[in-house]
Design a protein around this motif. Structure first.
Motif, PDB file in Angstrom:
ATOM      1  N   SER A 153       0.850  -1.192   0.000  1.00  0.00           N
ATOM      2  CA  SER A 153       0.000   0.000   0.000  1.00  0.00           C
ATOM      3  C   SER A 153       0.884   1.239   0.000  1.00  0.00           C
ATOM      4  CB  SER A 153      -0.907   0.018   1.236  1.00  0.00           C
ATOM      5  OG  SER A 153      -1.663  -1.163   1.339  1.00  0.00           O
ATOM      6  N   GLU A 154       0.367   2.317  -0.579  1.00  0.00           N
ATOM      7  CA  GLU A 154       1.125   3.563  -0.640  1.00  0.00           C
ATOM      8  C   GLU A 154       0.198   4.754  -0.436  1.00  0.00           C
ATOM      9  OE1 GLU A 154       4.345   1.767  -3.894  1.00  0.00           O
ATOM     10  OE2 GLU A 154       2.901   3.297  -4.535  1.00  0.00           O
ATOM     11  N   ALA A 155       0.611   5.657   0.438  1.00  0.00           N
ATOM     12  CA  ALA A 155      -0.062   6.953   0.584  1.00  0.00           C
ATOM     13  C   ALA A 155       0.746   7.949  -0.242  1.00  0.00           C
ATOM     14  CB  ALA A 155      -0.120   7.370   2.050  1.00  0.00           C
ATOM     15  N   VAL A 156       0.101   8.519  -1.260  1.00  0.00           N
ATOM     16  CA  VAL A 156       0.825   9.295  -2.276  1.00  0.00           C
ATOM     17  C   VAL A 156       0.311  10.737  -2.309  1.00  0.00           C
ATOM     18  CG1 VAL A 156       1.569   9.359  -4.682  1.00  0.00           C
ATOM     19  CG2 VAL A 156       0.921   7.172  -3.647  1.00  0.00           C
ATOM     20  N   ASN A 157       1.224  11.675  -2.131  1.00  0.00           N
ATOM     21  CA  ASN A 157       0.900  13.097  -2.245  1.00  0.00           C
ATOM     22  C   ASN A 157       1.576  13.642  -3.497  1.00  0.00           C
ATOM     23  OD1 ASN A 157       1.811  16.130  -1.521  1.00  0.00           O
ATOM     24  ND2 ASN A 157      -0.159  15.666  -0.581  1.00  0.00           N
ATOM     25  N   ILE A 158       0.791  14.275  -4.377  1.00  0.00           N
ATOM     26  CA  ILE A 158       1.284  14.699  -5.694  1.00  0.00           C
ATOM     27  C   ILE A 158       1.064  16.201  -5.876  1.00  0.00           C
ATOM     28  CG2 ILE A 158       1.202  14.234  -8.169  1.00  0.00           C
ATOM     29  CD1 ILE A 158      -0.542  11.723  -7.414  1.00  0.00           C
ATOM     30  N   GLU A 159       2.092  16.879  -6.357  1.00  0.00           N
ATOM     31  CA  GLU A 159       1.991  18.298  -6.701  1.00  0.00           C
ATOM     32  C   GLU A 159       2.165  18.437  -8.214  1.00  0.00           C
ATOM     33  OE1 GLU A 159       4.104  22.588  -5.563  1.00  0.00           O
ATOM     34  OE2 GLU A 159       4.713  20.734  -4.544  1.00  0.00           O
ATOM     35  N   PHE A 160       1.217  19.126  -8.861  1.00  0.00           N
ATOM     36  CA  PHE A 160       1.190  19.246 -10.321  1.00  0.00           C
ATOM     37  C   PHE A 160       1.578  20.651 -10.770  1.00  0.00           C
ATOM     38  CE2 PHE A 160      -1.865  15.971  -9.194  1.00  0.00           C
ATOM     39  CZ  PHE A 160      -1.615  14.959 -10.108  1.00  0.00           C
ATOM     40  N   GLU A 161       2.007  20.738 -12.013  1.00  0.00           N
ATOM     41  CA  GLU A 161       2.242  22.057 -12.615  1.00  0.00           C
ATOM     42  C   GLU A 161       0.924  22.745 -12.947  1.00  0.00           C
ATOM     43  OE1 GLU A 161       4.838  22.129 -15.952  1.00  0.00           O
ATOM     44  OE2 GLU A 161       6.531  21.232 -14.871  1.00  0.00           O
ATOM     45  N   ASN A 162      -0.071  21.950 -13.349  1.00  0.00           N
ATOM     46  CA  ASN A 162      -1.355  22.506 -13.771  1.00  0.00           C
ATOM     47  C   ASN A 162      -2.475  22.030 -12.850  1.00  0.00           C
ATOM     48  OD1 ASN A 162      -0.175  23.636 -16.240  1.00  0.00           O
ATOM     49  ND2 ASN A 162      -0.002  21.502 -16.896  1.00  0.00           N
ATOM     50  N   GLU A 163      -3.562  22.749 -12.860  1.00  0.00           N
ATOM     51  CA  GLU A 163      -4.681  22.435 -11.972  1.00  0.00           C
ATOM     52  C   GLU A 163      -5.335  21.111 -12.379  1.00  0.00           C
ATOM     53  OE1 GLU A 163      -8.862  24.462 -10.375  1.00  0.00           O
ATOM     54  OE2 GLU A 163      -7.561  25.541 -11.774  1.00  0.00           O
ATOM     55  N   LEU A 164      -5.659  20.301 -11.375  1.00  0.00           N
ATOM     56  CA  LEU A 164      -6.354  19.044 -11.603  1.00  0.00           C
ATOM     57  C   LEU A 164      -7.193  18.760 -10.362  1.00  0.00           C
ATOM     58  CD1 LEU A 164      -6.587  16.592 -13.604  1.00  0.00           C
ATOM     59  CD2 LEU A 164      -4.907  15.443 -12.142  1.00  0.00           C
ATOM     60  N   SER A 165      -8.505  18.794 -10.523  1.00  0.00           N
ATOM     61  CA  SER A 165      -9.388  18.563  -9.382  1.00  0.00           C
ATOM     62  C   SER A 165      -9.441  17.080  -9.042  1.00  0.00           C
ATOM     63  CB  SER A 165     -10.797  19.076  -9.679  1.00  0.00           C
ATOM     64  OG  SER A 165     -11.418  18.249 -10.661  1.00  0.00           O
ATOM     65  N   ALA A 166      -9.899  16.774  -7.841  1.00  0.00           N
ATOM     66  CA  ALA A 166     -10.065  15.381  -7.441  1.00  0.00           C
ATOM     67  C   ALA A 166     -11.055  14.671  -8.359  1.00  0.00           C
ATOM     68  CB  ALA A 166     -10.528  15.310  -5.987  1.00  0.00           C
ATOM     69  N   GLU A 167     -12.123  15.371  -8.737  1.00  0.00           N
ATOM     70  CA  GLU A 167     -13.129  14.770  -9.623  1.00  0.00           C
ATOM     71  C   GLU A 167     -12.530  14.457 -10.993  1.00  0.00           C
ATOM     72  OE1 GLU A 167     -13.595  17.443  -7.723  1.00  0.00           O
ATOM     73  OE2 GLU A 167     -14.933  16.459  -6.257  1.00  0.00           O
ATOM     74  N   GLN A 168     -11.741  15.391 -11.528  1.00  0.00           N
ATOM     75  CA  GLN A 168     -11.091  15.139 -12.819  1.00  0.00           C
ATOM     76  C   GLN A 168     -10.114  13.966 -12.724  1.00  0.00           C
ATOM     77  OE1 GLN A 168      -9.533  19.138 -13.213  1.00  0.00           O
ATOM     78  NE2 GLN A 168     -10.862  19.564 -14.973  1.00  0.00           N
ATOM     79  N   ALA A 169      -9.343  13.927 -11.630  1.00  0.00           N
ATOM     80  CA  ALA A 169      -8.384  12.840 -11.437  1.00  0.00           C
ATOM     81  C   ALA A 169      -9.094  11.494 -11.373  1.00  0.00           C
ATOM     82  CB  ALA A 169      -7.575  13.082 -10.159  1.00  0.00           C
ATOM     83  N   MET A 170     -10.231  11.443 -10.673  1.00  0.00           N
ATOM     84  CA  MET A 170     -10.967  10.185 -10.559  1.00  0.00           C
ATOM     85  C   MET A 170     -11.504   9.741 -11.912  1.00  0.00           C
ATOM     86  SD  MET A 170     -12.874  10.156  -6.854  1.00  0.00           S
ATOM     87  CE  MET A 170     -13.413  11.852  -6.742  1.00  0.00           C
ATOM     88  N   GLU A 171     -11.967  10.674 -12.722  1.00  0.00           N
ATOM     89  CA  GLU A 171     -12.439  10.318 -14.061  1.00  0.00           C
ATOM     90  C   GLU A 171     -11.302   9.753 -14.905  1.00  0.00           C
ATOM     91  OE1 GLU A 171     -15.448  10.203 -15.569  1.00  0.00           O
ATOM     92  OE2 GLU A 171     -16.183  10.498 -13.528  1.00  0.00           O
ATOM     93  N   ILE A 172     -10.122  10.356 -14.784  1.00  0.00           N
ATOM     94  CA  ILE A 172      -8.957   9.888 -15.539  1.00  0.00           C
ATOM     95  C   ILE A 172      -8.549   8.492 -15.076  1.00  0.00           C
ATOM     96  CG2 ILE A 172      -6.480  10.285 -15.870  1.00  0.00           C
ATOM     97  CD1 ILE A 172      -7.185  13.337 -15.739  1.00  0.00           C
ATOM     98  N   LEU A 173      -8.483   8.305 -13.766  1.00  0.00           N
ATOM     99  CA  LEU A 173      -8.040   7.027 -13.218  1.00  0.00           C
ATOM    100  C   LEU A 173      -9.045   5.913 -13.494  1.00  0.00           C
ATOM    101  CD1 LEU A 173      -6.662   8.378  -9.836  1.00  0.00           C
ATOM    102  CD2 LEU A 173      -5.300   7.352 -11.668  1.00  0.00           C
ATOM    103  N   ARG A 174     -10.307   6.278 -13.576  1.00  0.00           N
ATOM    104  CA  ARG A 174     -11.355   5.282 -13.851  1.00  0.00           C
ATOM    105  C   ARG A 174     -11.138   4.621 -15.215  1.00  0.00           C
ATOM    106  NH1 ARG A 174     -15.319   8.384 -12.350  1.00  0.00           N
ATOM    107  NH2 ARG A 174     -15.515   7.600 -10.235  1.00  0.00           N
ATOM    108  N   GLU A 175     -10.553   5.349 -16.154  1.00  0.00           N
ATOM    109  CA  GLU A 175     -10.356   4.844 -17.515  1.00  0.00           C
ATOM    110  C   GLU A 175      -8.912   4.420 -17.791  1.00  0.00           C
ATOM    111  OE1 GLU A 175     -12.938   4.443 -19.461  1.00  0.00           O
ATOM    112  OE2 GLU A 175     -14.250   5.344 -17.947  1.00  0.00           O
ATOM    113  N   ALA A 176      -8.019   4.607 -16.835  1.00  0.00           N
ATOM    114  CA  ALA A 176      -6.593   4.386 -17.092  1.00  0.00           C
ATOM    115  C   ALA A 176      -6.249   2.899 -17.121  1.00  0.00           C
ATOM    116  CB  ALA A 176      -5.762   5.090 -16.021  1.00  0.00           C
TER     117      ALA A 176
END
Length: 341
Positions: A245-268
């Motif tokens: 298991s991993e607890a992961v904290n990520i900092e991005f150059e561009n804005e990415l909401s939790a909802e957008q991230a979940m949509e991306i991960l759902r299809e990845a």
């Protein structure tokens, strides 16, 4: 027409898992050889659930000429001695040890993340499989990096004892039993008691205070995903038999909401999003054991930095972290380079 495949280290946890996954995924094998050290010669290992038993051949006398692919799960020592011999004989080596991962002319592959890197395998006829904790991390990071460009990652791992092999699993079992009956507990494989405890130490210590396991996560992520990503890791051994298991904290150059991230991960590819934000609406190592996916839960925005997200990532370290990824590399190699029939 299929391939001739040798599994080196066939009696170990990862080697047995490789055999099971080759059978499970119906990898096109004309012949499979179980190869191990001299002390395991003649030992029978099962080829998945097929009911077929294979007798282990002694690696000291095994001729790799005429074999297409060798999956190595025997550690750095045998990989150093025998992988170059196999490669020179025309057999493509997919090695699970850490020995070749950072060699500049050896591709380090996670098929969902950097499949095109496999084209460089011809330089040495060797392909490296990443560290178990790195493999699941980059599967989770890749689609998010494509969407918003990752600047920095801070990860804390909770790594199961199976990452230390059968001896690690046996030690957790024996210590747990000893504690229940009041017997003394003596660490052998691990530096401290592992039963009912956590140990913030995996592999050897380096001069800067980090461990080699933490260093591996840093340099392997850079090689596989992007050399510009900054990463800091704390790797911890926990009393779990299978599943990191991993607890992961990520900092991005561009804005990415939790909802957008979940949509991306759902299809990845390779990812399975389970994030219900309710009691039990997340995945733990118990649920991921025996599965090939990288499970992601607890996706949320980090209000302490601009463009930050936090997530929880779980995967079976014997499968995606080792055996499955190696077989997926073999499948990719077959599709792109070793086409038969």
């Amino acid at each position: 027409m299929g391939y001739r495949v040798a599994v080196v280290g066939a009696t170990g946890n990862v080697g047995r898992e490789m055999m099971a996954i080759l059978a499970e995924r119906e990898f096109p094998c004309d012949e499979v050889a179980a190869v191990a050290s001299g002390r395991s010669t003649g030992t029978e290992v099962e080829f998945g659930d097929t009911g077929k038993m294979l007798k282990c051949k002694n690696i000291e006398h095994f001729d790799f000429a005429g074999w297409d692919i060798a999956l190595f799960a025997a550690g750095s020592g045998p990989a150093k001695e025998y992988a170059p011999k196999a490669a020179a004989a025309g057999c493509v080596v997919i090695d699970n040890s850490s020995l070749y991962r950072m060699e500049p002319d050896v591709p380090l592959i996670v098929p969902e993340v950097n499949p095109d890197a496999i084209d460089d395998y011809t330089k040495r006829n060797i392909i490296a499989n990443p560290n178990c904790s790195t493999a699941q991390l980059v599967v989770a990071l890749k689609p998010l990096h494509d969407a918003a460009t990752i600047k920095r990652v801070v990860v804390s791992t909770y790594q199961s004892v199976s990452g230390a092999g059968k001896a690690g699993m046996d030690e957790l079992f024996n210590q747990s039993r000893a504690i229940f009956v009041g017997d003394p507990v003596e660490p052998e494989k691990f530096t401290k008691q592992i039963a009912f405890n956590v140990i913030p130490h995996i592999d050897t210590f380096l001069d800067d205070g980090s461990t080699k396991e933490e260093w591996k996560m840093v340099v392997e992520t850079k090689k596989i995903l992007d050399p510009k990503i900054k990463l800091n890791a704390t790797c911890v051994r926990v009393p779990v038999f299978v599943g990191h298991s991993e607890a992961v904290n990520i900092e991005f150059e561009n804005e990415l909401s939790a909802e957008q991230a979940m949509e991306i991960l759902r299809e990845a590819p390779g990812c399975m999003l389970v994030d219900k934000r309710e009691d039990g609406g997340y995945v733990t190592p118990v649920e991921c054991a025996g599965d090939g996916a990288t499970y992601i839960s607890r996706v949320r925005e980090d209000p302490t930095v601009e463009n930050g997200l936090t997530l929880w990532c779980v995967s079976d370290n014997l499968r995606k972290g080792a055996a499955l990824n190696a077989v997926q590399i073999a499948e990719l190699l077959g599709r792109k380079h070793l086409k038969k029939g």
